[in-house]
Design a protein around this motif. Sequence first.
Motif: not given
Length: 324
Positions: A50-51, A56-57, A61, A70, A106
């Motif tokens: 997981r991020d 990143d979260r 996506k 990344y 990302i």
Amino acid sequence: MAANRLSAQGTEKMLRLYEDNDGLNIRFLPTDQAYTNGFRLDFFYTKTGRDHFFLDRLAPKAGNSSINAYGWSAAQLMFTPDSLTEYNYRPNDYAYSTALFAIHSIYSYNPVKKYAFQSELILGVRGPAAGGEATQRFIHHLFKFERPHGWSHQLENKLLVNINVRFEKQLLQWGSHVELSGGTQVSAGTMMSGVSLYPLLRIGKMQPYYNGYIRQYTNTQRPKIPHHGILQAYLIFRPEIQWVVNNALLNGQLHAEDPVNEYKTVMIDRSNATIQKLVYSLNYGGVVSFGAFGIAYTQNTATALLKHGYSHEYGNISLYFAFH
């Protein structure tokens, strides 16, 4: 699903070194003006799990099947006027301007549904603190080029914070050798704000575009048949139309010599009204890679970025190296 796929393939890493320069020109007509130089160093990687980093979260996506790369990068961009020999400020030309910044990115690709999101967060500075004068004078001294004289009136220091988000979707595909996608990018922040639209055409021997960013330029996976699938050689065509709201590398405040008294300086504010709101460009070139190594060359031809400016060309050469 994406984590399982990466686990099976192993995580990948890739270094990219790229150089934009208007001295790189396939028509052998080098210049030293407008957007004259850009240097960037990138480290890209895939990961399982997981991020945890908040950026990143938050980044969009490409769904549960996505392959995510990344990146952490450092870059310097530079603008100069048409003549480097003049000491005086040229109000109807590009100003001396440099940006130095870090990037977190990302790149998320969905190989099943054939779409991608690319997100970048930029943090840096424009102005003397970005080191453009030292960079250009070093390069020109190294290669015995003319000495630039106008850096005393470059755009002032300014904090740069920007977010760029790009979306791409495959439109057509002919076999495994021709792909056509459509894309759009939205940029917002103190560095640059605007929207662009473009088609992206790739022709040649290549990995599928939506198999992930790293696979577009390298392939470290051992093929079942020796050398099969390791070589890539393809052409790229990407015409683009861009609507520009602001560009901090073109406009801002600078000090220049007082036209009445040469021993004094005055503050000049270059208004956003001088920016050309619609810019058209064409990127074209090619990519060749074999296994972990890749090289790309592209040429950019664009209309004027300023209302009183001029069209401009520059080339880009990028080197790629992938590893586990």
